[in-house]
Design a protein around this motif. Structure first.
Motif, PDB file in Angstrom:
ATOM      1  N   UNK A   1     -15.805   4.467   6.786  1.00 15.03           N
ATOM      2  CA  UNK A   1     -15.048   4.013   5.620  1.00 15.03           C
ATOM      3  C   UNK A   1     -15.917   3.188   4.668  1.00 15.03           C
TER       4      UNK A   1
ATOM      5  N   UNK B   1     -10.950   4.740   1.827  1.00 16.63           N
ATOM      6  CA  UNK B   1     -11.257   3.742   2.858  1.00 16.63           C
ATOM      7  C   UNK B   1     -10.923   4.255   4.274  1.00 16.63           C
TER       8      UNK B   1
ATOM      9  N   UNK C   1     -15.388  -3.235  -2.256  1.00 16.15           N
ATOM     10  CA  UNK C   1     -14.379  -3.390  -1.202  1.00 16.15           C
ATOM     11  C   UNK C   1     -15.007  -3.746   0.143  1.00 16.15           C
TER      12      UNK C   1
ATOM     13  N   UNK D   1     -14.181   3.044  11.215  1.00 20.20           N
ATOM     14  CA  UNK D   1     -14.494   1.913  10.338  1.00 20.20           C
ATOM     15  C   UNK D   1     -15.824   2.098   9.614  1.00 20.20           C
TER      16      UNK D   1
ATOM     17  N   UNK E   1       0.857  -1.185   0.000  1.00 18.53           N
ATOM     18  CA  UNK E   1       0.000   0.000   0.000  1.00 18.53           C
ATOM     19  C   UNK E   1       0.897   1.240   0.000  1.00 18.53           C
TER      20      UNK E   1
ATOM     21  N   UNK F   1      -8.134  -9.509   1.502  1.00 20.09           N
ATOM     22  CA  UNK F   1      -7.448  -8.828   2.587  1.00 20.09           C
ATOM     23  C   UNK F   1      -6.578  -9.756   3.407  1.00 20.09           C
ATOM     24  N   UNK F   2      -5.907  -9.159   4.355  1.00 23.91           N
ATOM     25  CA  UNK F   2      -5.060  -9.881   5.300  1.00 23.91           C
ATOM     26  C   UNK F   2      -5.468  -9.449   6.707  1.00 23.91           C
TER      27      UNK F   2
ATOM     28  N   UNK G   1      -6.252  -5.176  10.012  1.00 22.52           N
ATOM     29  CA  UNK G   1      -6.893  -5.587   8.770  1.00 22.52           C
ATOM     30  C   UNK G   1      -6.368  -4.734   7.623  1.00 22.52           C
ATOM     31  N   UNK G   2      -5.901  -5.389   6.569  1.00 24.33           N
ATOM     32  CA  UNK G   2      -5.464  -4.678   5.362  1.00 24.33           C
ATOM     33  C   UNK G   2      -6.278  -5.200   4.187  1.00 24.33           C
ATOM     34  N   UNK G   3      -6.928  -4.302   3.485  1.00 17.51           N
ATOM     35  CA  UNK G   3      -7.762  -4.694   2.351  1.00 17.51           C
ATOM     36  C   UNK G   3      -7.043  -4.444   1.023  1.00 17.51           C
ATOM     37  N   UNK G   4      -7.506  -5.125  -0.009  1.00 15.73           N
ATOM     38  CA  UNK G   4      -7.049  -4.797  -1.366  1.00 15.73           C
ATOM     39  C   UNK G   4      -8.216  -4.991  -2.316  1.00 15.73           C
TER      40      UNK G   4
ATOM     41  N   UNK H   1      -5.383   1.590   3.534  1.00 22.83           N
ATOM     42  CA  UNK H   1      -6.096   0.324   3.400  1.00 22.83           C
ATOM     43  C   UNK H   1      -5.867  -0.587   4.611  1.00 22.83           C
ATOM     44  N   UNK H   2      -5.265  -0.053   5.664  1.00 27.07           N
ATOM     45  CA  UNK H   2      -5.055  -0.817   6.889  1.00 27.07           C
ATOM     46  C   UNK H   2      -5.761  -0.140   8.049  1.00 27.07           C
ATOM     47  N   UNK H   3      -6.231  -0.957   8.982  1.00 21.71           N
ATOM     48  CA  UNK H   3      -6.879  -0.390  10.153  1.00 21.71           C
ATOM     49  C   UNK H   3      -6.654  -1.328  11.329  1.00 21.71           C
TER      50      UNK H   3
ATOM     51  N   UNK I   1     -14.306  -6.562   3.746  1.00 22.16           N
ATOM     52  CA  UNK I   1     -14.623  -6.051   5.087  1.00 22.16           C
ATOM     53  C   UNK I   1     -15.597  -7.003   5.769  1.00 22.16           C
TER      54      UNK I   1
END
Lengths: 360, 360, 360, 360
Positions: free
Chosen positions: C243, D229, C130, C240, B27, C24-25, C11-14, C3-5, C134
């Protein structure tokens, strides 16, 4: 985030050499921990200058003031904010370093990064003065760690090529780890210590400086503390130790020596447990595997360069006229920062290790 | 946050040795950057096993799949998500390591930390397999850095006590930095390289393993990149490099050698600028002062321990019955990880440096 | 880090609407947690389109693939990496929006931020697509929370001005919180639900769209979870929830209504404890005081704007010729996103709350 | 990290109501920015109590001391550390709240979280006193924003059900945004302001308190600032605003009203650009789309609950004896925090927006 470090235990530093103060905020301390401020002051005293002909004549007033975070002497969940006044600052002629940057100082890259706004006085926030709040935070961490059975202790492993004895990677005791730091000149072997002192004084007489190595141990950490990959204990400790000015390298356990070993020699074969703790016959990995503590002593060494500010004239480049000129860096400078840096290394290790314990 | 690293450029890894895949999310990449996936694959190929008798026979399918982040081959602001399938995994008898933890592996501390849930197959996420996504991210970073005039190149500095020639701290050229990595066995001096190969094969024949040192250079970085204190370039690079399995030490510039120098010798005196860039006559600080780039080559070395998995029988402690037992670690293991680790070190450096540039 | 929270649970989304996948991860999950993937898929199905005339005709294949993080169905300490393929993407004529930015879409600011590299297809990473990853992360969090006695449940509080009944701020039961989400159209009062459906269909017939409000409850959270100030539960949940695309407001407990109350009316006076938990007679604070959970139900509401993509012709500004022109946004669009957004809101709340519990 | 916020601009707060001081560290400020400390003091004065019968009689000494970060009045790259002494603290009988927790205060959850170590005096770090350093940081941010053409201004939108006029979502001018805050009682419509004051005084006379709403605008922000996001402008602003004690809701643009609109009504159709900036005919999205600034005014509202500390006797639960008892909260308390909270809301917005600009 360059002045902040840590995941669960978050340390944020502030200060400049010639600003009113240095200090910091420690967020994430467990509540209810008694903090012995006299003990913390004693720890700070170990890095204080002005105690002997071996170090700079600048007198610091390392008396810390607590602005928040302690209630009845105990942590209360609030961030611990502390201030260490900058006493005895001397204006000096630092402006000339804007034109004649000092060799091996941050002057030149800092001017490129911050422009004219860079505070050149005493090195600004690149000053080793910033290790005072690091030490205070480390003293706090060490008190909390001690209550959890964890000991942090360091000694001078070498100065000017003179080596001290080494910590025993396998059998180091709490007493052995703590003893050196009880001396003004923290070594294991006083004979070697005297040879180091002589080397420092000789360098000083020559208008020169010397470097050295500090070895640090963390004992009593339970097995499995730390995180894999990017927050491994080695990464976490290295990040903090390499933020101490003048450190140019760090190695864990057998360090660079392990690179020349064979696996059958390097592998730390498990032996019978001692009490409840698994033991290994050797500890070339320095107590860390996969970023996690093994339960064996964590031992690492950090290399310090000689103080860049020396009395001898040196060449430098004059930014404005493009000439190579002679530069004399006057002022009060340690001929060797290593003795005063021992508590800094302990502090860095303690902060990294306590953060890892609190994350677990 | 143990699988994430970076401030502006945020890399998050995932994977286990025997899970369906390893991979990651990058990212914070600037938008509009062309990414050459074939080039990235070639970079990954450098760390791939199975190419020669020098490395493990396990065949990986390092074909990366891009799940998001590229539009028409260019970065578009979306996180770059990539997947590298885990081909050719062999179940094996890893469960026995729950009872007989392998020496110098993460088995024992991981069992303490994660309990029975720990994935022991192939080392789980402690596997060096996780360096594949690190390399992919590094390849992406290096392509972007190249467009900004920054080169990253590494070579094997030593294996089994056999030394390669060193990078020239002062005069290293782009071509010199890039040449070693164009060879299957990335050294400067092929004669020394042959001696290293012999040492590896001898160790393999003995059912043993050897370690080594990797030296890495970053050229072309403008002066003043980086941050003071905790996010200094040394801290940032060290954090990433020490997250590579088997690394036990890192040193910058003259490294541990500088600890034995005098200031008048160690100081990097400025000479006349070359083009627009300030130069120094020496570069014992390895291109970094106060955490900031000086404009001189950034050069560091990382020490790798010998592969802990060896064919020879070793003692270990049986957790369940409390006995010391003989353990044979079967399977496919590199007798030396150093040749394959060269792109990993380049990747770690590139990620740290690009992050620092993007933060500026 | 956009993209991380998360602090402990990261949590990291893509993903992009028309990239191969979204996903995500999740890093920081406790090890040893059984994850029911069928249950997670059922949760994802709740946000899937194409189930009724009320939503877009686009068919998604919300079948998630787990790339790492689960061993024998349980979390193992490795990051949980998951992928949801983007099925049924239609290229469409999105390029015209580079010239004629859609009103109330991110098109125009995104073009300014990312330039030509911005992926305009389906809104790129600004797409509500996206929210699929989530939701997956939320499903995982909810399963872990359930094992700790914590329930998360939401319902449609209003659509097009038609109000559902409200959750009881004081006496809401687990069953009441969970029941609405078991229906295809998650409301408490089915009569009101039918009126909402009519309003949606009428808007659709008109080539228009409608908005609404979602109310969400978290039950069973122990007292004292959360952090003061910047990581208070309200801040964490709001970050969150806001978002999620289309959310324009959030309120806790009595929310904006409390602004018109007197203290004697608004204060949540304590009553006798029920079991071991302290109770209050009212719950205008929505279960949060000083950023910490009180033990009472956490209840909040989020306002969703009507879908900006409508079939009706709208004016827009042509960037290239400077003219005001008529724009028709064709394609498949929900006349109301609120029903599908209910699991998204639950997911956002669950992720924030589990992170807070793990930090404690 | 609960006392830290921000990505590029990192603010860390410290303090307790009855500790020696409150304050903070701002890291990441651009170097070379002139900071007008008198201006910052004037800004702080706006939140100071003791100015009128409308607020608490406690006198604060909001004189800030700068410990580092400014050289010759300008930022120099060092963290800006500042201290605001806690004057006029009165010990009071706060210990009784350990047994009789105050309704709608953080007392009870804080005791559960921090145990006996919690500092109950004046609410400890849950005190609104912590908004003083937030305001100082906001004042610094606003000065830097002003130099970049960005204006932040707020007003009281409602108190005790009495509404002020609203900011014009589309045509709000810099002067209109800045004017209210130049008055002691920051409203647009002084007649409504007088009605609010009457309501406050009546509540005070009744031993009661009232709440309200604050509306805040950010003007002049370029298009495309922010992130998608999780770090969208709405998320970033909400996180900060909801960390102000007593805030229970936030809405952007048309906020909760937009939930009842149709898309054709809610959509902000573009009109001809004014100068170089694209304009829309309406601004129901409050200047933010996809987390990014549109170039239209950013406008949001925050709901404040009535002061929980009231003179009237209230019921509470005695933790030690399990009885419901009558509690009288004596001491100096604002019958309405809203007037003093206006600069706090401006500060929160300014910090979030400057961070977003510096990240761009």
């Amino acid at each position: 985030m360059s002045f902040s470090v840590g995941e669960h235990l978050k340390l944020t530093l502030f200060g400049q050499s010639h600003a009113p103060a240095v200090g910091g905020i420690i967020d994430g301390l467990p509540a209810g921990e008694l903090i012995d401020l006299n003990g913390a002051q004693s720890f700070l005293d170990r890095r204080s200058p002005g105690k002997s002909p071996l170090s700079t004549a600048r007198k610091e007033f390392d008396i810390s003031q607590i602005l928040s975070g302690l209630t009845d002497g105990k942590t209360c969940g609030a961030p611990l904010a502390f201030v260490i006044s900058n006493g005895d600052t001397r204006p000096g002629d630092y402006d000339k370093f804007r034109v004649q940057p000092r060799p091996s100082h941050a002057d030149f890259p800092a001017l490129l990064k911050y422009g004219d706004a860079h505070d050149m006085r005493g090195g600004g926030f690149f000053s080793a003065r910033l290790t005072a709040p690091l030490c205070f935070a480390g003293a706090v961490a060490m008190q909390i760690l001690a209550r959890r059975g964890v000991t942090v202790g360091a000694h001078i492993a070498a100065i000017a090529g003179v080596d001290d004895d080494h910590f025993d990677l396998v059998n180091l005791t709490k007493e052995q780890a703590e003893t050196p730091s009880q001396h003004d000149f923290p070594v294991i072997n006083p004979t070697q210590g005297n040879a180091m002192k002589s080397a420092i004084l000789t360098a000083k007489t020559d208008g020169d400086s010397v470097g050295g190595v500090i070895e640090c141990a963390v004992l009593g950490l339970p097995t499995g503390i730390g995180s894999p990959i990017f927050d491994g204990l080695e990464s976490a400790i290295a990040k903090l130790v390499l933020s101490i000015p003048a450190v140019k390298g760090i190695e864990f356990g057998a360090g660079f020596t392990i690179a020349g070993m064979r696996g059958s020699e390097a592998n730390d074969v498990y032996s019978a447990p001692k009490g409840n703790k698994l033991r290994s016959k050797s500890n070339h990995n320095g107590g860390i595997l996969g970023g996690l503590s093994t339960g064996m002593p964590i031992i690492f060494r950090a290399a310090f360069k000689p103080t860049p500010s020396i009395a001898k004239a040196q060449e430098t480049w004059n930014i404005t006229n493009g000439q190579i000129e002679s530069l004399v860096v006057s002022g009060r400078h340690d001929p060797c920062v290593v003795p005063r840096a021992v508590p800094c290394v302990e502090a860095a290790a303690a902060i990294a290790v306590l953060d890892a314990m609190l994350c677990a």
